[in-house]
Design an enzyme around this catalytic site. Structure first.
Site, mmCIF file in Angstrom:
data_model
loop_
_atom_site.group_PDB
_atom_site.id
_atom_site.type_symbol
_atom_site.label_atom_id
_atom_site.label_comp_id
_atom_site.label_asym_id
_atom_site.label_seq_id
_atom_site.Cartn_x
_atom_site.Cartn_y
_atom_site.Cartn_z
ATOM 1 N N ARG A 8 28.272 47.838 53.408
ATOM 2 C CA ARG A 8 27.130 48.534 52.792
ATOM 3 C C ARG A 8 26.042 47.570 52.326
ATOM 4 N NH1 ARG A 8 29.893 50.684 47.237
ATOM 5 N NH2 ARG A 8 31.414 51.414 48.736
ATOM 6 N N THR A 47 32.799 47.346 42.195
ATOM 7 C CA THR A 47 34.235 47.127 42.027
ATOM 8 C C THR A 47 34.676 47.630 40.656
ATOM 9 O OG1 THR A 47 33.897 45.164 43.363
ATOM 10 C CG2 THR A 47 36.043 45.400 42.319
ATOM 11 N N HIS A 100 30.063 39.566 48.840
ATOM 12 C CA HIS A 100 31.197 40.476 49.062
ATOM 13 C C HIS A 100 30.983 41.213 50.380
ATOM 14 C CE1 HIS A 100 33.728 44.021 47.200
ATOM 15 N NE2 HIS A 100 34.228 43.582 48.342
ATOM 16 N N HIS A 134 23.054 42.305 46.395
ATOM 17 C CA HIS A 134 22.074 43.378 46.275
ATOM 18 C C HIS A 134 20.713 43.041 46.876
ATOM 19 C CE1 HIS A 134 25.078 45.835 44.679
ATOM 20 N NE2 HIS A 134 25.360 44.969 43.720
ATOM 21 N N ASN A 143 25.623 36.058 42.814
ATOM 22 C CA ASN A 143 26.028 37.039 43.822
ATOM 23 C C ASN A 143 24.761 37.667 44.425
ATOM 24 O OD1 ASN A 143 26.624 39.646 44.900
ATOM 25 N ND2 ASN A 143 28.647 39.533 43.988
ATOM 26 N N GLU A 173 33.930 37.159 48.557
ATOM 27 C CA GLU A 173 34.699 38.242 47.929
ATOM 28 C C GLU A 173 35.198 39.167 49.011
ATOM 29 O OE1 GLU A 173 32.674 40.477 44.976
ATOM 30 O OE2 GLU A 173 32.316 38.741 43.737
ATOM 31 N N GLU A 222 39.678 35.669 38.142
ATOM 32 C CA GLU A 222 38.369 36.042 37.590
ATOM 33 C C GLU A 222 38.592 37.270 36.722
ATOM 34 O OE1 GLU A 222 34.962 35.929 40.173
ATOM 35 O OE2 GLU A 222 33.972 37.518 39.043
ATOM 36 N N ARG A 252 32.050 43.965 52.266
ATOM 37 C CA ARG A 252 32.852 45.183 52.087
ATOM 38 C C ARG A 252 33.279 45.748 53.432
ATOM 39 N NH1 ARG A 252 33.274 48.556 47.750
ATOM 40 N NH2 ARG A 252 32.630 47.617 45.793
ATOM 41 N N HIS A 291 31.160 40.380 36.269
ATOM 42 C CA HIS A 291 30.868 41.790 36.525
ATOM 43 C C HIS A 291 30.060 42.395 35.388
ATOM 44 C CE1 HIS A 291 31.054 45.812 38.164
ATOM 45 N NE2 HIS A 291 31.482 45.252 39.286
HETATM 46 N N1 PXP Z 1 32.701 39.215 40.315
HETATM 47 C C1 PXP Z 1 33.290 40.081 41.175
HETATM 48 C C2 PXP Z 1 34.701 39.822 41.573
HETATM 49 C C3 PXP Z 1 32.592 41.178 41.697
HETATM 50 O O1 PXP Z 1 33.181 42.030 42.543
HETATM 51 C C4 PXP Z 1 31.227 41.338 41.346
HETATM 52 C C5 PXP Z 1 30.440 42.461 41.938
HETATM 53 O O2 PXP Z 1 30.383 42.312 43.304
HETATM 54 C C6 PXP Z 1 30.662 40.405 40.462
HETATM 55 C C7 PXP Z 1 31.431 39.367 39.940
HETATM 56 C C8 PXP Z 1 29.225 40.474 40.054
HETATM 57 O O3 PXP Z 1 29.002 41.643 39.333
HETATM 58 P P1 PXP Z 1 27.510 42.070 39.011
HETATM 59 O O4 PXP Z 1 26.831 42.284 40.317
HETATM 60 O O5 PXP Z 1 27.681 43.314 38.214
HETATM 61 O O6 PXP Z 1 26.896 40.940 38.227
#
Ligand code: PXP
Length: 250
Positions: free
Chosen positions: A54, A106, A48, A15, A12, A75, A156, A50, A195
């Site tokens: 952001r 999330t 994602h 960030h 992901n 996402e 998930e 949003r 997550h």
């Molecule tokens: N899976 C989903 C569905 C999420 O919303 C997120 C965060 O955007 C992640 C995985 C990844 O989480 P993290 O950034 O904490 O590793």
């Protein structure tokens, strides 16, 4: 028990966009991060979009769809705006997540059971467009059964709570994830998880044989500041693969 299949890693990159947006402008470029993640062995890229944009913005999704060789896991919240965007781009996968403006990330899973009537047509539209739909839910049998009723092929499991806990409470949460993953197999759902995962806590989740994919972002992007994104991803891959070998789980 059959040997667990190879576990996919979705990286992901949200960030990277968070850091870019802190200053406006174009740097650091999430697309560059995605290319490096591919080169380091990521099986997919997750982003994602949003409602408040952001981190990831619409142009990022365009760029990822144009340039990625590995699949994009888009996402999204279950809104008409996001469905339209998903149908326009047709990513490989769409993961429906709950979204509240005031949350930092999330928090908690989607209430697939309570929102059946709202979600049903959305899941159907995505599926009809050939997009693999997953629902981001808590490891709760009621939510898994709701995913089946909605016709979602994938769920998930939210690992946020597992990652926040220690000791016995963490072991209890892991047991809940393990049971939910086993139930996925019985219900015919493909099981993913994610997550909050880091090097320290990914092993036991990676060892759950029914889990087919992990999506990991914040920790990897943070670690990339110190060691580079490719090194961070390779180390995560190594820990996941080691945990996947039967008999070696923590
Ligand atoms: N899976 C989903 C569905 C999420 O919303 C997120 C965060 O955007 C992640 C995985 C990844 O989480 P993290 O950034 O904490 O590793």
């Amino acid at each position: 028990m059959p040997a667990p299949s190879r576990l996919r890693l979705g990286v992901n990159i949200d960030h990277v966009a968070t850091v870019r947006n802190a200053r406006g402008g174009h740097l650091p470029d999430p697309l560059r991060a995605a290319r490096l993640a591919e080169a380091a062995g990521a099986d997919g890229i997750t982003a994602h979009l949003r409602e408040d944009r952001r981190h990831i913005v619409d142009d990022d999704i365009e760029g990822l769809m144009r340039e990625l060789k590995v699949p994009l896991n888009f996402e999204m919240a279950a809104t008409v705006e996001m469905i339209d965007i998903a149908l326009r781009h047709r990513p490989h996968a769409a993961c429906i997540v709950p979204e509240k403006r005031e949350e930092r990330t999330t928090e908690g899973g989607l209430d697939a059971a309570g929102q059946h009537n709202h979600l049903k047509p959305m899941v159907a539209r995505l599926r009809d467009a050939g997009i693999r739909v997953s629902l981001f839910i808590e490891a709760d049998p009621r939510q898994l059964e709701a995913a089946v009723a909605l016709g979602a092929p994938v769920v998930e499991l939210h690992t946020g709570r597992y990652c926040e806990l220690d000791g016995e409470p963490q072991r209890a949460e892991l047991a809940r994830l393990q049971k939910a993953a086993a139930l996925c197999a019985r219900l015919g759902l493909e099981c993913h998880a994610g997550h909050g995962l880091s090097y320290g806590d990914v092993g036991p989740v990676a060892a759950i044989p029914e889990v087919r994919e992990l999506n990991i972002g914040h920790f990897l992007i943070g670690e990339a500041i110190f060691v580079g994104i490719e090194t961070a991803i390779r180390e995560m891959r190594r820990i996941m693969d080691a945990a996947r070998v039967p008999g070696t789980a923590a």
